[in-house]
Design an enzyme around this catalytic site. Structure first.
Site, PDB file in Angstrom:
ATOM      1  N   ASP A  12      -2.397  12.334  -3.122  1.00 52.83           N
ATOM      2  CA  ASP A  12      -2.435  13.842  -3.132  1.00 52.83           C
ATOM      3  C   ASP A  12      -2.747  14.154  -4.592  1.00 52.83           C
ATOM      4  OD1 ASP A  12      -1.983  16.733  -3.259  1.00 52.83           O
ATOM      5  OD2 ASP A  12      -0.376  16.350  -1.792  1.00 52.83           O
ATOM      6  N   GLU A  44       4.932   5.189   3.585  1.00 50.04           N
ATOM      7  CA  GLU A  44       4.564   6.534   3.770  1.00 50.04           C
ATOM      8  C   GLU A  44       5.741   7.344   4.222  1.00 50.04           C
ATOM      9  OE1 GLU A  44       2.817   9.691   4.228  1.00 50.04           O
ATOM     10  OE2 GLU A  44       1.288   8.048   4.137  1.00 50.04           O
ATOM     11  N   GLU A  92       0.821  -1.101  -0.078  1.00 47.46           N
ATOM     12  CA  GLU A  92       0.063   0.057  -0.042  1.00 47.46           C
ATOM     13  C   GLU A  92       0.855   1.335  -0.009  1.00 47.46           C
ATOM     14  OE1 GLU A  92      -3.265   2.576   2.855  1.00 47.46           O
ATOM     15  OE2 GLU A  92      -3.238   0.184   3.043  1.00 47.46           O
ATOM     16  N   LYS A 126      -4.442  21.646  -8.687  1.00 46.98           N
ATOM     17  CA  LYS A 126      -4.305  22.886  -9.561  1.00 46.98           C
ATOM     18  C   LYS A 126      -3.357  22.337 -10.658  1.00 46.98           C
ATOM     19  CE  LYS A 126      -3.826  26.352  -5.732  1.00 46.98           C
ATOM     20  NZ  LYS A 126      -2.903  27.279  -5.103  1.00 46.98           N
ATOM     21  N   THR A 141     -12.976   6.605   5.391  1.00 49.12           N
ATOM     22  CA  THR A 141     -12.390   7.642   6.288  1.00 49.12           C
ATOM     23  C   THR A 141     -13.165   8.953   6.451  1.00 49.12           C
ATOM     24  OG1 THR A 141     -10.969   8.321   4.551  1.00 49.12           O
ATOM     25  CG2 THR A 141     -10.276   6.292   5.542  1.00 49.12           C
ATOM     26  N   LYS A 142     -12.589   9.481   7.295  1.00 47.60           N
ATOM     27  CA  LYS A 142     -13.200  10.954   7.656  1.00 47.60           C
ATOM     28  C   LYS A 142     -12.804  11.741   6.389  1.00 47.60           C
ATOM     29  CE  LYS A 142      -8.990  12.528  10.042  1.00 47.60           C
ATOM     30  NZ  LYS A 142      -8.691  13.039  11.375  1.00 47.60           N
ATOM     31  N   PHE A 143     -11.928  11.557   5.525  1.00 51.70           N
ATOM     32  CA  PHE A 143     -11.289  12.257   4.509  1.00 51.70           C
ATOM     33  C   PHE A 143     -12.447  12.120   3.510  1.00 51.70           C
ATOM     34  CE2 PHE A 143      -7.339  11.948   6.672  1.00 51.70           C
ATOM     35  CZ  PHE A 143      -7.281  13.324   7.025  1.00 51.70           C
ATOM     36  N   GLU A 144     -12.607  10.582   3.201  1.00 47.37           N
ATOM     37  CA  GLU A 144     -13.639  10.341   2.043  1.00 47.37           C
ATOM     38  C   GLU A 144     -15.089  10.926   2.373  1.00 47.37           C
ATOM     39  OE1 GLU A 144     -15.605   6.522  -0.112  1.00 47.37           O
ATOM     40  OE2 GLU A 144     -13.831   6.071   1.135  1.00 47.37           O
ATOM     41  N   ASP A 165      10.318   7.360   0.029  1.00 45.14           N
ATOM     42  CA  ASP A 165       9.705   7.600  -1.173  1.00 45.14           C
ATOM     43  C   ASP A 165       9.424   6.055  -1.987  1.00 45.14           C
ATOM     44  OD1 ASP A 165       9.679   7.893  -4.142  1.00 45.14           O
ATOM     45  OD2 ASP A 165      10.014  10.198  -3.618  1.00 45.14           O
TER      46      ASP A 165
END
Length: 233
Positions: A139, A89, A64, A143, A210-213, A116
């Protein structure tokens, strides 16, 4: 993948180094668990990781990329004890939180890599070593002038495919529509991958929200999943 593409992958990074200290709990988890669970890319010896030795068993290896704060990763590793689950990560606090969550769930099939993903895959993962790869909500670099920094690019996908065994799956997810379209285009163009669905994959019930989703849903953004299989070109 050619030398020039490898060089480009190493110079265009898909993340920003953020500050922030670990909490007391995260630091304690790091001190207690990192020596056996974790390593950094820069500390790895030259050549491919011996995953069977690291986990103490032979099992399919699932990678992952970008485990964030670990709320999904810990639960997925707990749900798949038959898999050697590797999470990479770049943020130490996220890895500390992941270890806390995993320990609470009694997980013992999880190993962590700080650093990385390009360097990890290029220098330390053998060809056809992975049974699966997951990249959930990378991420978005939303932009337009930053799109070149998005992780899912032709060179990176070719690198992933080279490290996947035949029949292995690449599972991607994002809540940014234009990034989802880019993912679909890039992966479809990779000759070693084949889409397992006619376009988007159904959102799997096994992946926690998740909270972000949830925030994306609240903002009106729809998550899209893609699942590709490694094939012989």
């Amino acid at each position: 993948m050619g030398t020039s593409e490898q060089a480009r992958l190493r110079t265009v990074v898909s993340y920003v180094k953020r500050g922030g200290r670990m909490t007391v709990g995260q630091q304690r988890a790091w001190e207690r668990l990192w020596p056996s669970w974790g390593t950094t890319v820069v500390e790895l010896p030259e050549g491919p990781i011996d995953f069977a030795d690291w986990f103490g068993r032979q099992a399919p290896v699932l990678l992952e990329i970008g485990s964030g704060m670990g709320e999904t990763t810990a639960r997925l590793a707990a749900a798949e004890p038959e898999v050697n689950y590797v999470a990479t990560e770049v943020y130490e606090a996220g890895l500390g939180q992941l270890m806390l969550r995993a320990e609470q769930l009694g997980v013992d099939n999880l190993r962590l890599v700080h650093g990385d993903a390009v360097d990890l895959l290029t220098g330390h993962v053998a060809e056809e070593a992975l049974s699966g790869v997951r990249v959930f909500y990378p991420d978005p670099w939303h932009k337009k002038r930053h799109h070149k920094r998005r992780l899912i690019q032709p060179g990176f996908v070719a690198l992933l495919a080279s490290r996947m065994a035949e029949g292995a799956t690449l599972h991607l997810a994002t809540d940014w529509a234009d990034y989802a379209e880019q993912m679909l285009e890039v992966c479809t163009a990779e000759p070693a991958l084949r889409n397992r669905h006619d376009g988007w994959a159904p959102r799997p019930d096994w992946r926690p929200v998740t909270k972000f989703e949830q925030r994306a849903r609240d903002s009106g953004r729809e998550s899209r999943d893609l699942v590709f299989t490694k094939v012989t070109p």
